[in-house]
Design a protein around this motif. Structure first.
Motif, mmCIF file in Angstrom:
data_model
loop_
_atom_site.group_PDB
_atom_site.id
_atom_site.type_symbol
_atom_site.label_atom_id
_atom_site.label_comp_id
_atom_site.label_asym_id
_atom_site.label_seq_id
_atom_site.Cartn_x
_atom_site.Cartn_y
_atom_site.Cartn_z
ATOM 1 N N LYS A 1 0.830 -1.207 0.000
ATOM 2 C CA LYS A 1 0.000 0.000 0.000
ATOM 3 C C LYS A 1 0.863 1.255 0.000
ATOM 4 C CE LYS A 1 -4.067 1.959 0.200
ATOM 5 N NZ LYS A 1 -5.008 1.841 -0.940
ATOM 6 N N VAL A 2 1.923 1.250 0.835
ATOM 7 C CA VAL A 2 2.825 2.405 0.899
ATOM 8 C C VAL A 2 3.506 2.613 -0.458
ATOM 9 C CG1 VAL A 2 4.955 3.295 1.949
ATOM 10 C CG2 VAL A 2 3.206 2.229 3.387
ATOM 11 N N TYR A 3 3.973 1.511 -1.051
ATOM 12 C CA TYR A 3 4.646 1.600 -2.360
ATOM 13 C C TYR A 3 3.714 2.188 -3.418
ATOM 14 C CZ TYR A 3 7.467 0.171 -6.376
ATOM 15 O OH TYR A 3 8.225 0.161 -7.522
ATOM 16 N N GLU A 4 2.472 1.760 -3.410
ATOM 17 C CA GLU A 4 1.500 2.247 -4.393
ATOM 18 C C GLU A 4 1.192 3.721 -4.176
ATOM 19 O OE1 GLU A 4 -2.932 1.075 -6.149
ATOM 20 O OE2 GLU A 4 -2.004 -0.120 -4.557
ATOM 21 N N LEU A 5 1.106 4.135 -2.892
ATOM 22 C CA LEU A 5 0.835 5.540 -2.596
ATOM 23 C C LEU A 5 1.984 6.437 -3.038
ATOM 24 C CD1 LEU A 5 -0.747 5.240 0.980
ATOM 25 C CD2 LEU A 5 -1.910 5.951 -1.122
ATOM 26 N N VAL A 6 3.209 5.964 -2.867
ATOM 27 C CA VAL A 6 4.379 6.776 -3.202
ATOM 28 C C VAL A 6 4.663 6.768 -4.706
ATOM 29 C CG1 VAL A 6 6.884 7.041 -2.882
ATOM 30 C CG2 VAL A 6 5.416 6.491 -0.924
ATOM 31 N N MET A 7 4.650 5.561 -5.285
ATOM 32 C CA MET A 7 5.043 5.421 -6.690
ATOM 33 C C MET A 7 3.890 5.659 -7.665
ATOM 34 S SD MET A 7 8.197 4.846 -6.266
ATOM 35 C CE MET A 7 8.698 4.461 -7.954
ATOM 36 N N GLY A 8 2.659 5.484 -7.224
ATOM 37 C CA GLY A 8 1.506 5.703 -8.085
ATOM 38 C C GLY A 8 1.048 4.465 -8.821
ATOM 39 N N TYR A 9 1.764 3.378 -8.652
ATOM 40 C CA TYR A 9 1.351 2.111 -9.282
ATOM 41 C C TYR A 9 1.753 0.965 -8.349
ATOM 42 C CZ TYR A 9 6.301 2.281 -10.657
ATOM 43 O OH TYR A 9 7.658 2.396 -10.641
ATOM 44 N N PRO A 10 1.037 -0.146 -8.422
ATOM 45 C CA PRO A 10 1.313 -1.253 -7.493
ATOM 46 C C PRO A 10 2.652 -1.926 -7.763
ATOM 47 C CG PRO A 10 -0.314 -1.912 -9.119
ATOM 48 C CD PRO A 10 -0.082 -0.438 -9.323
ATOM 49 N N SER A 11 3.206 -2.495 -6.709
ATOM 50 C CA SER A 11 4.476 -3.216 -6.821
ATOM 51 C C SER A 11 4.247 -4.566 -7.483
ATOM 52 C CB SER A 11 5.073 -3.424 -5.427
ATOM 53 O OG SER A 11 6.190 -4.271 -5.474
ATOM 54 N N ASP A 12 5.217 -4.974 -8.289
ATOM 55 C CA ASP A 12 5.098 -6.268 -8.970
ATOM 56 C C ASP A 12 5.869 -7.376 -8.243
ATOM 57 O OD1 ASP A 12 7.605 -5.308 -9.404
ATOM 58 O OD2 ASP A 12 7.600 -5.608 -11.593
ATOM 59 N N GLY A 13 6.276 -7.096 -7.026
ATOM 60 C CA GLY A 13 7.017 -8.084 -6.221
ATOM 61 C C GLY A 13 7.655 -7.389 -5.034
ATOM 62 N N TYR A 14 8.760 -7.934 -4.553
ATOM 63 C CA TYR A 14 9.471 -7.296 -3.442
ATOM 64 C C TYR A 14 10.117 -5.997 -3.911
ATOM 65 C CZ TYR A 14 8.834 -11.578 -0.803
ATOM 66 O OH TYR A 14 8.281 -12.636 -0.149
ATOM 67 N N SER A 15 10.002 -4.962 -3.078
ATOM 68 C CA SER A 15 10.494 -3.640 -3.445
ATOM 69 C C SER A 15 11.601 -3.211 -2.491
ATOM 70 C CB SER A 15 9.338 -2.629 -3.403
ATOM 71 O OG SER A 15 8.855 -2.517 -2.067
#
Length: 209
Positions: A133-147
């Motif tokens: 959720k944090v990754y999506e909020l910051v980057m604007g798109y969902p993560s496709d795996g480990y970030s």
């Protein structure tokens, strides 16, 4: 009339390796008269007998009584504890292969138990979902795996544990005692106090008549 002062600083707990226990084993002794100081240090306060409990509590009043009986010209001032827990330690008991097995067992329990606790905590709070959720909020798109979040968190967790326990291998990071060392000292002090108070209540303290 007593005209020589002898200072006694009794310890709360004293581990001895010999059955015969002297004043020097349970307390620090100082006197301006070196002969009196030596006599007081060598004075026997207790002797462990076969079949006797390996822990005994001796009142410092009893020690003072023995010193003043041996040296009538001395006035004793105690600057330490009121009673001392004496424990007879068998040094050979803590040697050998069995001791290594115990150390390995405790280390394994601590390592895997801590790992399981951390994983259980992460599972309870659903940390993967939080990172996503944090990754999506910051980057604007969902993560496709480990970030980078998971990697940074793992490194930070390891660094935090090392800093908290103040050890890297056998080396200290700072001169301060570790949290475990502090808690162990507190626990040790509480156990000693409990044993001394229990012996006193049960009338098992070696005391003055």
């Amino acid at each position: 009339m007593a005209n020589t002062v002898l200072y006694l600083k009794a310890e709360q707990n004293a581990e001895v390796m010999e059955a015969q226990v002297s004043v020097k084993d349970i307390a620090s002794v100082y006197c301006a008269d070196k002969n009196i100081c030596a006599r007081a240090k060598s004075l026997r306060v207790h002797k462990f007998h076969e079949g006797e409990k390996k822990r005994q509590v001796i009142s410092i009043l009893k020690v003072i009584e023995l010193i003043e009986k041996e040296c009538p010209e001395v006035s004793v001032e105690n600057l330490g504890e009121n009673a001392t827990l004496i424990e007879l330690v068998d040094v050979n008991r803590h040697k050998g292969f069995v001791q290594w097995l115990k150390m390995i067992f405790v280390a394994a329990i601590s390592f895997f138990g801590t790992g399981f606790t951390i994983m259980a905590f992460h599972n309870d709070i659903n940390i993967n979902k939080i990172f996503a959720k944090v990754y999506e909020l910051v980057m604007g798109y969902p993560s496709d795996g480990y970030s980078i979040l998971e990697v940074s968190y793992s490194v930070g967790l390891a660094a935090g544990i090392i800093l908290f326990f103040n050890h890297i291998g056998g080396r200290r990071i700072t001169k301060d005692p570790t949290p475990i060392e502090v808690e162990m000292r507190i626990y040790e002090t509480d156990v000693n106090k409990a044993l001394i108070e229990t012996a006193d209540r049960e009338g098992k303290t070696i005391d003055v008549s």
